[in-house]
Design a protein around this motif. Structure first.
Motif: not given
Length: 122
Positions: A1-18
């Motif tokens: 019922q809850l599906q999380a996504s959007g993770g990954g490998l990034v560098q310091t200072g980068d952005s990510l949206r889950l």
């Protein structure tokens, strides 16, 4: 019922949206939250939002960098993470509770997503 996504490998200072897509029930009156768990550490609260009114609460370590939001049309809660640091690396979980107050403990939440890995390289 809850599906999380959007993770990954990034560098310091980068952005990510889950993203946390909800289904199977009406969560529009719920409180939604993001937690994270690093290896060997307890699961910790990151941010919460009351779906109906949009009020939010953050743990101090992410204030000013992370933003929790929701999209009613898409039944999705987001965690925008900016200026990522190596210490932000963890498995991120979304959670939900029918209680209509902003709660910060894992035991307050009844529903959990499967987690999405965030890795931040220095």
């Amino acid at each position: 019922q809850l599906q999380a996504s959007g993770g990954g490998l990034v560098q310091t200072g980068d952005s990510l949206r889950l993203s946390c897509e909800v289904s199977g029930r009406t969560f529009s009156s719920y409180t939604m939250a993001w937690f994270r768990q690093a290896p060997g550490k307890a699961r910790e609260f990151i941010a919460a939002i009351r779906w109906s009114v949009g009020s939010t609460y953050y743990t101090d370590s992410v204030k000013g960098r992370f933003t929790i939001s929701r999209d009613n049309a898409k039944n999705t809660v987001y965690l925008q993470m900016n200026t990522l640091k190596p210490e932000d690396a963890a498995v991120y979980y979304c959670a939900a509770t029918p209680r209509t107050i902003l709660l910060i403990y894992t035991y307050d939440y009844d529903y959990w997503g499967q987690g999405t890995q965030v890795t931040v390289s220095s």
